[in-house]
Design an enzyme around this catalytic site. Sequence first.
Site, PDB file in Angstrom:
ATOM      1  N   HIS A  41       0.430  20.618  28.438  1.00  0.00           N
ATOM      2  CA  HIS A  41       1.144  21.349  29.499  1.00  0.00           C
ATOM      3  C   HIS A  41       1.377  22.678  28.850  1.00  0.00           C
ATOM      4  O   HIS A  41       2.303  23.442  29.238  1.00  0.00           O
ATOM      5  CB  HIS A  41       2.539  20.830  30.147  1.00  0.00           C
ATOM      6  CG  HIS A  41       2.270  19.585  30.605  1.00  0.00           C
ATOM      7  ND1 HIS A  41       1.947  19.256  32.269  1.00  0.00           N
ATOM      8  CD2 HIS A  41       2.080  17.989  30.408  1.00  0.00           C
ATOM      9  CE1 HIS A  41       1.775  18.244  32.543  1.00  0.00           C
ATOM     10  NE2 HIS A  41       2.016  17.368  31.457  1.00  0.00           N
ATOM     11  N   ASN A 114       4.430  15.315  38.242  1.00  0.00           N
ATOM     12  CA  ASN A 114       2.860  16.032  38.242  1.00  0.00           C
ATOM     13  C   ASN A 114       2.478  15.896  39.595  1.00  0.00           C
ATOM     14  O   ASN A 114       3.278  15.547  40.544  1.00  0.00           O
ATOM     15  CB  ASN A 114       2.130  14.860  37.379  1.00  0.00           C
ATOM     16  CG  ASN A 114       1.966  15.025  35.919  1.00  0.00           C
ATOM     17  OD1 ASN A 114       2.306  16.065  35.550  1.00  0.00           O
ATOM     18  ND2 ASN A 114       1.322  13.922  35.254  1.00  0.00           N
TER      19      ASN A 114
HETATM   20 FE1  HDE Z   1       4.954  14.436  29.717  1.00  0.00          FE
HETATM   21  N1  HDE Z   1       5.286  15.666  27.971  1.00  0.00           N
HETATM   22  N2  HDE Z   1       4.812  13.046  28.600  1.00  0.00           N
HETATM   23  N3  HDE Z   1       4.440  13.645  31.220  1.00  0.00           N
HETATM   24  N4  HDE Z   1       5.066  16.550  30.732  1.00  0.00           N
HETATM   25  C1  HDE Z   1       5.488  17.161  27.892  1.00  0.00           C
HETATM   26  O1  HDE Z   1       7.402  18.066  26.611  1.00  0.00           O
HETATM   27  C2  HDE Z   1       5.095  12.867  27.172  1.00  0.00           C
HETATM   28  C3  HDE Z   1       4.289  12.231  31.467  1.00  0.00           C
HETATM   29  C4  HDE Z   1       5.106  16.340  32.097  1.00  0.00           C
HETATM   30  O2  HDE Z   1       6.664  22.652  32.150  1.00  0.00           O
HETATM   31  C5  HDE Z   1       5.838  17.235  26.454  1.00  0.00           C
HETATM   32  O3  HDE Z   1       8.202  20.068  26.640  1.00  0.00           O
HETATM   33  C6  HDE Z   1       5.097  11.436  27.159  1.00  0.00           C
HETATM   34  C7  HDE Z   1       4.148  11.813  32.673  1.00  0.00           C
HETATM   35  C8  HDE Z   1       5.220  17.833  32.717  1.00  0.00           C
HETATM   36  O4  HDE Z   1       7.568  22.371  30.279  1.00  0.00           O
HETATM   37  C9  HDE Z   1       6.040  16.247  25.658  1.00  0.00           C
HETATM   38  C10 HDE Z   1       4.467  10.720  28.032  1.00  0.00           C
HETATM   39  C11 HDE Z   1       4.331  12.784  33.581  1.00  0.00           C
HETATM   40  C12 HDE Z   1       5.341  18.630  31.362  1.00  0.00           C
HETATM   41  C13 HDE Z   1       5.477  15.128  26.633  1.00  0.00           C
HETATM   42  C14 HDE Z   1       4.615  11.747  29.022  1.00  0.00           C
HETATM   43  C15 HDE Z   1       4.548  14.180  32.728  1.00  0.00           C
HETATM   44  C16 HDE Z   1       5.307  17.684  30.455  1.00  0.00           C
HETATM   45  C17 HDE Z   1       5.045  18.343  25.950  1.00  0.00           C
HETATM   46  C18 HDE Z   1       4.494   9.167  28.011  1.00  0.00           C
HETATM   47  C19 HDE Z   1       4.579  12.901  35.067  1.00  0.00           C
HETATM   48  C20 HDE Z   1       5.472  20.156  31.106  1.00  0.00           C
HETATM   49  C21 HDE Z   1       6.025  19.779  26.018  1.00  0.00           C
HETATM   50  C22 HDE Z   1       5.342   8.474  27.711  1.00  0.00           C
HETATM   51  C23 HDE Z   1       5.441  12.222  35.646  1.00  0.00           C
HETATM   52  C24 HDE Z   1       6.917  20.343  31.522  1.00  0.00           C
HETATM   53  C25 HDE Z   1       7.382  19.318  26.387  1.00  0.00           C
HETATM   54  C26 HDE Z   1       7.147  21.909  31.288  1.00  0.00           C
HETATM   55  C27 HDE Z   1       5.573  17.968  29.034  1.00  0.00           C
HETATM   56  C28 HDE Z   1       5.561  13.757  26.619  1.00  0.00           C
HETATM   57  C29 HDE Z   1       4.060  11.296  30.287  1.00  0.00           C
HETATM   58  C30 HDE Z   1       5.018  15.384  33.093  1.00  0.00           C
HETATM   59  C31 HDE Z   1       5.186  16.233  24.248  1.00  0.00           C
HETATM   60  C32 HDE Z   1       5.329  11.019  25.482  1.00  0.00           C
HETATM   61  C33 HDE Z   1       3.937  10.261  33.236  1.00  0.00           C
HETATM   62  C34 HDE Z   1       5.213  18.381  33.950  1.00  0.00           C
HETATM   63  O5  HDE Z   1       7.417  15.904  25.229  1.00  0.00           O
END
Ligand code: HDE
Length: 644
Positions: A41, A114
């Site tokens: 993202h 999302n």
């Molecule tokens: Fe994320 N995800 N994600 N994700 N995600 C990040 O956090 C992660 C997941 C989502 O505008 C990171 O600050 C893991 C689902 C959005 O700043 C990180 C897992 C959904 C954004 C991270 C998921 C998301 C992130 C990268 C599985 C939808 C952007 C930078 C366990 C429900 C937020 C940060 C923004 C961002 C990890 C799965 C949505 C690395 C480990 C499911 C919208 O922490």
Amino acid sequence: MSDNQNSLRAGTRGPTLLEDFLLMEKITHFDHERIPERIVHARGSAAHGYFQAYESLTGVTRAAFLADPKLKTPVFARFSTVAGGSGSVDLPRDVRGFAVKFYTTEGNFDLVGNNIPVFFIQDAIKFPDLIHAVKMEPDRGYPQAASAHDTFWDFISLMPEALHTVMWAMSDRAIPRSLRMMEGFGVHTFRLVNAAGESTFVKFHWRPVIGTSAVLWDEAVKICGADQDYHRRDLYEAIAKGHFPEFELGLQIFDQATADGLEFDALDPTKLVPEEVVPLQMVGKMTLDRNPDNFFAETEQVAFCPSHVVPGIDFSDDPLLQGRLHSYLDTQLSRLGGPNFHQIPINQPKCPFANNQRDGHMQMAVPKGRVNYEPNSLDPAAPRESPERGFQTFAAPVTGAKARVRSESFADHYSQPRMFYRSVTPQERKHMAQALTFELGKVETLAIRQRVLGHLDMIAPELGAAVAKALGMPGEAQVIHPAMAPRDVALSPAVRLYGKYAPTLQGRRVGLLLGPGFDGTKAKELEAELKEAGAMVTRIGLQAGGAGDSDGKRWPVDGALAGTPSVLFEAVAILAGATGDAMLAADPDAVGFAMDAKRHLKVIALDGVDSLADRADLGGVVGVVEVGEFVALAKHGKVWKREK
Ligand code: HDE
């Protein structure tokens, strides 16, 4: 500084002195102006706004921001792509992030969702693998922001749990026309808890008030060339011009008995709960009405954490959500440099808050007094726990042995992708097959393609056959032996993208190509009509300096034709006088403008441009109309009848 133009030198033409602390300080700050981009993202755009509930929800949750319809809760929403780096294009085929920070009176609630209601994996432990597979391949460093390559499809083909989300990612949802026209989803099942300590399950949804819209793949590809920042610019301009994006918050609320009766496990994030089974209740609206003042300070430094909840909202045992509760806090430490990231203005709660945290990298506050611990008797005003107002975890019973296992109830990987594929409109189905054909066509390893074809046969034989035929590989699918055979579950028309929202031109971008000598009266009337319908109008001239009408009046324009192709608009009108028509017909940019508008199924209004229409082969084409019929027809979006 007395002189900000010259560094300190020994002599007019001599060496620069190490003593120049002003030069050092300026350059050192500059050298450190970048922080690590988000690992996923990274590419995003954001806006400020507010959320207001329609009515009090105290029956189901004690969350203060949902209790009072008069309360306006400030929000900051960031939309993003997933796979590309921070400088990547806005329109790759990708899932979009939809993250909202609510600055409530009880602290921040981050709804980090999302634009697709399901996710690729069931367990957080697979996330690094998923992201490694989709990002640039590690030896060659490409492709940037694209899933159409071997490693992604290799992983997917070996992880059938991903297939449902892959189907959504291959649908038109993954190429939205505008960030303002996307649905959003919290994905996981969460909990609501009321003041009496009673809990229900909940799924969060966002619905754009002006409806959804998507582009065709050929448009997406061309938009990436014409305007890399298309979505970012669109969001910024819409807000600057007063077309404030609005999203309704919808909840699917259900109890334990309903959860137990669902055909799929409510804790499995690769499954959705059909709205036909648990209907959506619209409970409030978010309005985004202010652009950030500074991209870095706000959009780049905002730190979302799914673990940021307020009393009244709690987690379910979804194993993906459980893993996220750790990951986001951890990533902020490395991205923002330390444990005080919550003190950065964009991350600070807007309600009073206090704690005994001290010191650390970049401590911004200057805490007073001797007391930084609890319990204490020295400072009665120091922060203390509050059993009444503090966060309380819902006392959900837990039993079982410690084990690394996947629940049997998570084993059906094909029924919901089948349901999704068969529930959407024919054009969505066709685009999915085309997207799969495109992506698999980019996969070099034959065995991976064959494996994916096997999965597609399992999802829906008619889809597998269509893609195999389009790839020129009929009969080559690998036979898949699923853990659980697919079932034909009830269809869910609510998952459709098209035909769900009322036709409108609200917030839609419409391009007016004004060739020399165009009819000024007609153009004026058309602009007024479009404005009345709420559209965002862009005037395009052959030259940036303006366009002359039939009365010799010069109209200012927003863009020159060479840099403003029709892919940037939902519908277009082309007007010119006789000489202008001849000039347009001789101009490849103008012919391309018209031909692309036709290919991309746009409503096209023509006035005085017979030669151009001839060159672009617009004769008898459905959806090509007179200026007077334009607005009524363009409201309906694309002219699907024209699609071959
Ligand atoms: Fe994320 N995800 N994600 N994700 N995600 C990040 O956090 C992660 C997941 C989502 O505008 C990171 O600050 C893991 C689902 C959005 O700043 C990180 C897992 C959904 C954004 C991270 C998921 C998301 C992130 C990268 C599985 C939808 C952007 C930078 C366990 C429900 C937020 C940060 C923004 C961002 C990890 C799965 C949505 C690395 C480990 C499911 C919208 O922490």
